[in-house]
Write a protein that holds these residues in place. Structure first.
Motif, mmCIF file in Angstrom:
data_model
loop_
_atom_site.group_PDB
_atom_site.id
_atom_site.type_symbol
_atom_site.label_atom_id
_atom_site.label_comp_id
_atom_site.label_asym_id
_atom_site.label_seq_id
_atom_site.Cartn_x
_atom_site.Cartn_y
_atom_site.Cartn_z
ATOM 1 N N UNK A 81 -5.109 -0.645 17.883
ATOM 2 C CA UNK A 81 -4.144 0.407 17.572
ATOM 3 C C UNK A 81 -4.170 1.476 18.642
ATOM 4 N N UNK A 82 -2.972 1.841 19.032
ATOM 5 C CA UNK A 82 -2.803 2.932 19.984
ATOM 6 C C UNK A 82 -1.760 3.885 19.443
ATOM 7 N N UNK A 83 -1.716 5.055 19.980
ATOM 8 C CA UNK A 83 -0.754 6.026 19.447
ATOM 9 C C UNK A 83 0.698 5.611 19.614
ATOM 10 N N UNK A 84 0.972 4.755 20.598
ATOM 11 C CA UNK A 84 2.372 4.392 20.815
ATOM 12 C C UNK A 84 2.742 3.092 20.120
ATOM 13 N N UNK A 85 1.848 2.581 19.326
ATOM 14 C CA UNK A 85 2.141 1.313 18.649
ATOM 15 C C UNK A 85 3.157 1.532 17.541
ATOM 16 N N UNK A 86 4.046 0.543 17.398
ATOM 17 C CA UNK A 86 5.083 0.602 16.363
ATOM 18 C C UNK A 86 4.726 -0.348 15.242
ATOM 19 N N UNK A 87 5.306 -0.146 14.090
ATOM 20 C CA UNK A 87 5.019 -1.059 12.977
ATOM 21 C C UNK A 87 5.382 -2.502 13.286
ATOM 22 N N UNK A 88 6.430 -2.656 14.016
ATOM 23 C CA UNK A 88 6.831 -4.016 14.355
ATOM 24 C C UNK A 88 5.793 -4.707 15.203
ATOM 25 N N UNK A 89 5.004 -3.906 15.898
ATOM 26 C CA UNK A 89 3.945 -4.498 16.712
ATOM 27 C C UNK A 89 2.857 -5.093 15.826
ATOM 28 N N UNK A 90 2.858 -4.693 14.607
ATOM 29 C CA UNK A 90 1.837 -5.190 13.676
ATOM 30 C C UNK A 90 2.412 -6.322 12.834
ATOM 31 N N UNK A 91 3.568 -6.083 12.290
ATOM 32 C CA UNK A 91 4.107 -7.049 11.335
ATOM 33 C C UNK A 91 4.930 -8.153 12.006
ATOM 34 N N UNK A 92 5.538 -7.794 13.075
ATOM 35 C CA UNK A 92 6.440 -8.745 13.709
ATOM 36 C C UNK A 92 7.861 -8.206 13.659
ATOM 37 N N UNK A 93 8.719 -8.902 14.327
ATOM 38 C CA UNK A 93 10.086 -8.396 14.375
ATOM 39 C C UNK A 93 11.051 -9.549 14.593
ATOM 40 N N UNK A 94 12.291 -9.293 14.379
ATOM 41 C CA UNK A 94 13.318 -10.320 14.624
ATOM 42 C C UNK A 94 13.689 -10.279 16.102
ATOM 43 N N UNK A 95 13.718 -11.414 16.623
ATOM 44 C CA UNK A 95 14.175 -11.512 18.026
ATOM 45 C C UNK A 95 15.362 -12.460 18.103
ATOM 46 N N UNK A 96 16.077 -12.326 19.135
ATOM 47 C CA UNK A 96 17.242 -13.201 19.334
ATOM 48 C C UNK A 96 16.816 -14.352 20.270
ATOM 49 N N UNK A 138 15.448 -14.730 14.936
ATOM 50 C CA UNK A 138 14.264 -15.440 14.450
ATOM 51 C C UNK A 138 13.147 -14.422 14.331
ATOM 52 N N UNK A 139 12.464 -14.536 13.216
ATOM 53 C CA UNK A 139 11.368 -13.587 12.981
ATOM 54 C C UNK A 139 10.147 -14.040 13.750
ATOM 55 N N UNK A 140 9.699 -13.157 14.619
ATOM 56 C CA UNK A 140 8.503 -13.415 15.397
ATOM 57 C C UNK A 140 7.330 -12.797 14.643
ATOM 58 N N UNK A 141 6.433 -13.648 14.180
ATOM 59 C CA UNK A 141 5.302 -13.111 13.421
ATOM 60 C C UNK A 141 4.456 -12.187 14.276
ATOM 61 N N UNK A 142 4.035 -11.149 13.659
ATOM 62 C CA UNK A 142 3.139 -10.237 14.353
ATOM 63 C C UNK A 142 1.708 -10.679 14.199
ATOM 64 N N UNK A 143 0.802 -9.940 14.783
ATOM 65 C CA UNK A 143 -0.610 -10.313 14.743
ATOM 66 C C UNK A 143 -1.187 -10.266 13.331
ATOM 67 N N UNK A 144 -0.444 -9.698 12.438
ATOM 68 C CA UNK A 144 -0.975 -9.612 11.084
ATOM 69 C C UNK A 144 -0.943 -10.945 10.371
ATOM 70 N N UNK A 145 -0.172 -11.828 10.906
ATOM 71 C CA UNK A 145 -0.094 -13.133 10.273
ATOM 72 C C UNK A 145 -1.293 -13.957 10.705
ATOM 73 N N UNK A 146 -2.418 -13.617 10.091
ATOM 74 C CA UNK A 146 -3.657 -14.322 10.357
ATOM 75 C C UNK A 146 -4.490 -14.184 9.109
ATOM 76 N N UNK A 147 -5.666 -14.726 9.144
ATOM 77 C CA UNK A 147 -6.512 -14.611 7.953
ATOM 78 C C UNK A 147 -7.464 -13.435 8.056
ATOM 79 N N UNK A 148 -8.066 -13.299 9.215
ATOM 80 C CA UNK A 148 -8.965 -12.162 9.418
ATOM 81 C C UNK A 148 -8.344 -11.280 10.493
ATOM 82 N N UNK A 149 -8.056 -10.067 10.115
ATOM 83 C CA UNK A 149 -7.420 -9.112 11.011
ATOM 84 C C UNK A 149 -8.439 -8.053 11.381
ATOM 85 N N UNK A 150 -8.608 -7.880 12.654
ATOM 86 C CA UNK A 150 -9.434 -6.771 13.126
ATOM 87 C C UNK A 150 -8.481 -5.676 13.564
ATOM 88 N N UNK A 151 -8.406 -4.622 12.784
ATOM 89 C CA UNK A 151 -7.544 -3.491 13.119
ATOM 90 C C UNK A 151 -8.429 -2.475 13.812
#
Lengths: 505, 349
Positions: free
Chosen positions: B75-90, B101-114
C-alpha cells in the motif's frame, strides 16, 4: 456416568470444608441474633442464665445442618469447578455438562477428562474459606462473650448515679395507694365508693409534680377539709338538741296567737331541714326531723283535731319532698311518700270516726318508715366510717411528709370527742375558748419569733387549740387561696408573707 | 460430525504446520500460534511491528505451508481501490470487437499480504472491507466471490506515523487478531542471522491445502464450550464498555470505547481452535484470557487518562482481566517489546 465416580475422592476432600463453612455461617447468623437479644436483655436488666447459650448452640447446630444440606454440600457441578481449579482447564466441568451427550467429541472429552482426573491429587484441591466470614464469626463470638460478661444490672448501676427521688413525693405516692387500698378494703355502697375514688383521683391529679413538702401538706389538708365537710352533718342528737333549744327559746307568756305563729314558723323550719336532709340523703337528719314533727303532732297543748294535725304533717312532708326535688326511686323519698300516704289514711280514719286506734296506726306507719330508712342509715354509717379511716391515714401521712418526729397518736373520732355545747345567742355561757394562737388578734411583727404550740396530744376540733404543725399547711393553703382570689390587701399580704416565712423557717 | 479421524488429522497437521513455520520464522512462537489459529478459524490478522522483524516472511511462509495462492499488496498513498480489487479493461475479443473485461486485482488470492496498510488512503483501505468480511468483491456492478479460504494479513509500522492513515474502527474491527511482532531476542537474532546466511528464501514445505484447512476449521467448530465460559466471555466484552452501568470503575476510567460483538465471536472461535491445538476437547477460561489480548487490543480505544498515565492497550486489558478475576488491576506500564502472550502469566482464571 462412570467418569463421575472419579469425583468421589474430591468430594470427600471437600466435605470437611462444607461442614466448616456451614458451622461458620450458622454461628454468624445465630451469633448476630444473640447479640441483639443480649442487648435487649441488658436494657431490661434480665439475666438469661445458661439457657441462651444452650439455645444458641442448639440453633447453630440445626442451622449448620440445614446450610450443609441445602447450600454448602459439594454438588457435582460445584465439585467439578473446584477440581478444574487444580489445573484441569474446565475438563471436569465440561465432562459434567456433556454427561448426557453421546457425540464422538463428547465421548472424547469425557475420556480426556477422566484421564486427567486420575492424575490430579485430591489434596491439590485447596480448601477455600472466606476470610471475611471467619473474621465475622470471630467478631460475633467475641461480642457474645463480651455482652454475656457484662452484668445484667448495668442499667440499674447507671440509674443509681441519678439523684434520689424526692422522699416526700414517694410518701405522697404511697399515701395515694394507701387511700385507695382503704376504700377497697371497706365494703361500701357503689356510690360511696365511687365518690371516694373520685376524690382520691382528684387529689392525685393535684399533687402531680409537687416537690415542696409544704405544698404537699397543703393539698392533704384540703382533702381533709373536704372529707370533714362531708362528715360535718348535723347528727340526730345535734339536730334534736338544736330544735329542742329552739323550742326552749320560746317564752311561755306569749299569747296563743304568737304561740301558733311560732309553732307554724317552727314547722316551716323543720320542713326546710327535712328537705335539706332529703337532698343530702341524710337519713339520720330525716328521722330526726320526723321525730320533731311527730312531737309537734303529739303536742298536748295543740288542741286542734287529730285529723287536722295529721293533714298538716302530711302537707309539710309533701312540701319537703317537693322542695327536695328528689326523684322516684330514691330510698328516702319513697319511704316518706309512703309515710304521707299512711298519715292520710290515719286522717281519713279519724274523720270517719272509725273504731281504729289512731296512735297504733301512726306507730305502725312510723315503724314502716324506719324500716325503709334503715338502708339509707346504713349508707350513712358506711360513709362516716370510711371518711374517718381516710382522715386518719391523711393525718399520719401529713406528719411524715412534714417531718414531724412526734409519735403519731391515735386520733379520737369526732363522734367520741365531747361536743361542747354552743351557747345560744345572748346567753352567757362558759368562758369562750381561747382564740387560736397566731390568729388575727395577735399582730405578728416580721422577724418576731413565734412559739409553736406542740403540746396538745389530742386534736380536739372544738377545743380551739391544735398542734401547729398539723394545721400550718392548711392555713398556708387557705392563705394562698385568699391571695389568688384577691381577698387580702397589699399591706396584709406583706405581713402574712413575713409571718409564714418565719414559720417556714 | 467430528470423528476420530478428524481429530487425529487436526492434531497431526497442527504439529506439522508449526514445525514447518519454525523453519522460516525464528522465535515469535506466540505470533505463529495466533496466526495459525486465525488461519484455521478463518479470521484476518493485523500484524504490527518494526521493519525487519519478519512480518512479510511470516505471511509468505504461511502461504507455502498452507499451499494457498499468495499475493502481496504494497500500500502506498497513491494507490487506488481498483489497484486492490481490480478493474474493467477494454480488450478485443476473438472477433476483434472491443469488450470490457474485469481484470482481477491482487486481492483475488487466498492469502493476501496487505503491506503497510496504513499508508493507503481510507478510500483504498475500504476496498478491503468487503473482501475481508464477505469474501466478495464488487466492481462495475458485478460481485465476484473470492477464493476460500481467504485470509488477509495486513501489516503496519508502529513508527513513522507521519503521512499515514490510521485504520478506521469499522475496518480494524474486521481483523480477527492484532498481533505485535516484537524485536527478537539476542539468541533469536543470532539464529536469524545464521539462517539467512544460508538462504533468504522460505524453506517451509507445504503441509495442508485449502480443503484440509477448511476441514480443520469445521473440526474446531465442534469443540464444546460450557455455559460458564460463554458467560465469562460475554462479561469480558461487556466490561470494555464504560457507558454500561455494569462495567467496572476501571473501565470507566481507562477505556473510552469498548469492543464490538465481533470480539466475543472471535474469542470463542479462536478459543476452540486453541483448545484443540492444546489437545483439549473443551474451551477453558485460560483460552479466553490468553486470546483477550490479540482480540481486544485493536478494538478498544483508551481514554485520555490512560494515555496520560502512560498505559497501553495491553496493560489496560491485563488490568481488566485481573478486575474480573478478583485480583488487583495491574496498571503499571509494560515493556512494549514484551511479546503479547507472555502477559498471560500475569492473569489467573
Amino acid at each position: 456416568m462412570e467418569q463421575l465416580k472419579l469425583l468421589r475422592p474430591f468430594r470427600r476432600r471437600l466435605l470437611p470444608e462444607a461442614i466448616l463453612k456451614s458451622l461458620i455461617a450458622g454461628a454468624i447468623i445465630i451469633g448476630a441474633l444473640d447479640v441483639v437479644v443480649l442487648i435487649i436483655l441488658h436494657l431490661l436488666s434480665t439475666d438469661p442464665g445458661w439457657w441462651l447459650l444452650i439455645a444458641s448452640l442448639s440453633a447453630v447446630m440445626v442451622l449448620a445442618v440445614l446450610l450443609f444440606v441445602f447450600k454448602y454440600y459439594p454438588r457435582t457441578k460445584t465439585l467439578c469447578a473446584r477440581v478444574d481449579d487444580a489445573g484441569l482447564y474446565e475438563r471436569a466441568s465440561t465432562m459434567y455438562a456433556l454427561r448426557n451427550e453421546n457425540t464422538y467429541i463428547a465421548q472424547m472429552q469425557r475420556k480426556d477428562a477422566a484421564n486427567h482426573l486420575t492424575t490430579v491429587d485430591p489434596a491439590k484441591v485447596k480448601w477455600s474459606v472466606s476470610r471475611k466470614s471467619v473474621i465475622a464469626c470471630i467478631a460475633v463470638i467475641l461480642s457474645f462473650a463480651l455482652l454475656s460478661a457484662v452484668p445484667y444490672n448495668i442499667m440499674e448501676v447507671f440509674a443509681e448515679d441519678e439523684p434520689p427521688v424526692n422522699e416526700a413525693y414517694q410518701r405522697l405516692l404511697e399515701l395515694i395507694q394507701q387511700l385507695r387500698d382503704e376504700v377497697n378494703a371497706h365494703e361500701l355502697d357503689e356510690y360511696i365508693e365511687r365518690d371516694m375514688h373520685a376524690m382520691i383521683d382528684e387529689f392525685e391529679a393535684n399533687v402531680q409534680g409537687l416537690e415542696d413538702p409544704l405544698d404537699m401538706a397543703a393539698e392533704i389538708s384540703m382533702l381533709e377539709d373536704r372529707l370533714q365537710r362531708r362528715l360535718d352533718r348535723l347528727t340526730r342528737d345535734e339536730l334534736g338538741e338544736a330544735l329542742a333549744d329552739e323550742k326552749q327559746g320560746q317564752t311561755p307568756d306569749q299569747p296563743q296567737e304568737q304561740e301558733n305563729a311560732q309553732e307554724q314558723e317552727q314547722g316551716q323550719n323543720i320542713t326546710r331541714e327535712l328537705g335539706d336532709a332529703l337532698i343530702a340523703g341524710d337519713a339520720d337528719a330525716v328521722t330526726a326531723a320526723l321525730d320533731v314533727l311527730r312531737e309537734m303532732l303529739n303536742n298536748p297543748e295543740d288542741e286542734r283535731p287529730i285529723e287536722e294535725r295529721l293533714a298538716e304533717l302530711s302537707q309539710a312532708l309533701r312540701a319537703a319532698l317537693e322542695a327536695s326535688e328528689t326523684e322516684e326511686g330514691d330510698a328516702l323519698r319513697d319511704a316518706l311518700e309512703q309515710y304521707t300516704i299512711d298519715l292520710d289514711e290515719a286522717a281519713e280514719a279519724a274523720i270517719s270516726e272509725e273504731e281504729t286506734d289512731i296512735n297504733e296506726m301512726l306507730d305502725e306507719a312510723f315503724a314502716s318508715l324506719n324500716e325503709a330508712v334503715a338502708p339509707a342509715l346504713d349508707l350513712q354509717l358506711q360513709d362516716e366510717g370510711i371518711i374517718l379511716a381516710l382522715l386518719e391515714i391523711l393525718r399520719q401521712a401529713k406528719q411524715e411528709i412534714l417531718g414531724n418526729e412526734e409519735e403519731v397518736e391515735e386520733e379520737v373520732p369526732p363522734e367520741e370527742v365531747p361536743v361542747e355545747e354552743v351557747p345560744a345567742e345572748g346567753e352567757e355561757g362558759e368562758e369562750e375558748p381561747p382564740p387560736p394562737e397566731g390568729g388575727e388578734e395577735e399582730a405578728i411583727e416580721p422577724g418576731e419569733e413565734i412559739e409553736m404550740l406542740m403540746t396538745e396530744p389530742i386534736y380536739d376540733p372544738f377545743a380551739g387549740s391544735v398542734p401547729y404543725g398539723e394545721v400550718f399547711a392548711f392555713y398556708y393553703a387557705e392563705y394562698l387561696e385568699a391571695i389568688d382570689k384577691g381577698k387580702l390587701d397589699d399591706g396584709l399580704t406583706e405581713v402574712f408573707d413575713g409571718y409564714y416565712g418565719e414559720l417556714d423557717k | 460430525m467430528v470423528n476420530e479421524h478428524d481429530l487425529q488429522f487436526f492434531s497431526g497437521k497442527c504439529n506439522e504446520i508449526f514445525n514447518e513455520l519454525s523453519k522460516d520464522i525464528v522465535g515469535q512462537r506466540d505470533v505463529l500460534e495466533c496466526s495459525v489459529i486465525a488461519m484455521i478459524a478463518g479470521g484476518n490478522v493485523l500484524l504490527e511491528g518494526v521493519p525487519g522483524v519478519g512480518k512479510t516472511r511470516l505471511v509468505r511462509s504461511m502461504g507455502r505451508v498452507f499451499s494457498l495462492p499468495f499475493s502481496r499488496i504494497q500500500f502506498t498513498p497513491d494507490m487506488m481501490p481498483a489497484d486492490v480489487t481490480g478493474t474493467n479493461i477494454i480488450e478485443k475479443d476473438e472477433s476483434g470487437r472491443n469488450q470490457l473485461k474485469f481484470q482481477h486485482g491482487p486481492i483475488f488470492s487466498s492469502i493476501i499480504l496487505a503491506d503497510e496498510i496504513n499508508r493507503a488512503t481510507p478510500k483504498t483501505q475500504s476496498a478491503l472491507l468487503e473482501a475481508m468480511q464477505e469474501h466478495t468483491v464488487t466492481a462495475g456492478g458485478n460481485t465476484y466471490k473470492l477464493n476460500e479460504p481467504f485470509f488477509v494479513l495486513a501489516t503496519q509500522n508502529p513508527i513513522e506515523q507521519d503521512g499515514t492513515y490510521p485504520l478506521p474502527e469499522a475496518q480494524s474491527d474486521r481483523f480477527f487478531f492484532k498481533l505485535l511482532m516484537g524485536f527478537p531476542s539476542h539468541e533469536e537474532l543470532i539464529n536469524i542471522v545464521n539462517m539467512t546466511q544460508e538462504t533468504d528464501d522460505e524453506v517451509a514445505s507445504p503441509v495442508i491445502d485449502g480443503d484440509g484447512l477448511l476441514a480443520m476449521r469445521a473440526t474446531a467448530k465442534e469443540i464444546p464450550v460450557i455455559d460458564e465460559v460463554l458467560q465469562y466471555t460475554a462479561k469480558l466484552v461487556t466490561a470494555t464498555h464504560p457507558e454500561l452501568d455494569s462495567s467496572p470503575a476501571y473501565t470507566k476510567k481507562y477505556i473510552r470505547f469498548g469492543a464490538s460483538p465481533r470480539a466475543a465471536q472471535a474469542l470463542i472461535t479462536a478459543a476452540k481452535v486453541r483448545a484443540l491445538m492444546a489437545g483439549r476437547f473443551n474451551v477453558a477460561y485460560d483460552d479466553i484470557n490468553a486470546l483477550a489480548f490479540p482480540v481486544l487490543r485493536h478494538r478498544i480505544k483508551l481514554s485520555y487518562e490512560s494515555i496520560t498515565a502512560g498505559l497501553d492497550n495491553d496493560t489496560v486489558i491485563a488490568g481488566l482481566l485481573n478486575e474480573l478475576n478478583g485480583k488487583p488491576a495491574d496498571i503499571k506500564p509494560i515493556d512494549a517489546n514484551e511479546p503479547a502472550f507472555k502477559k498471560k502469566a500475569r492473569v489467573g482464571k
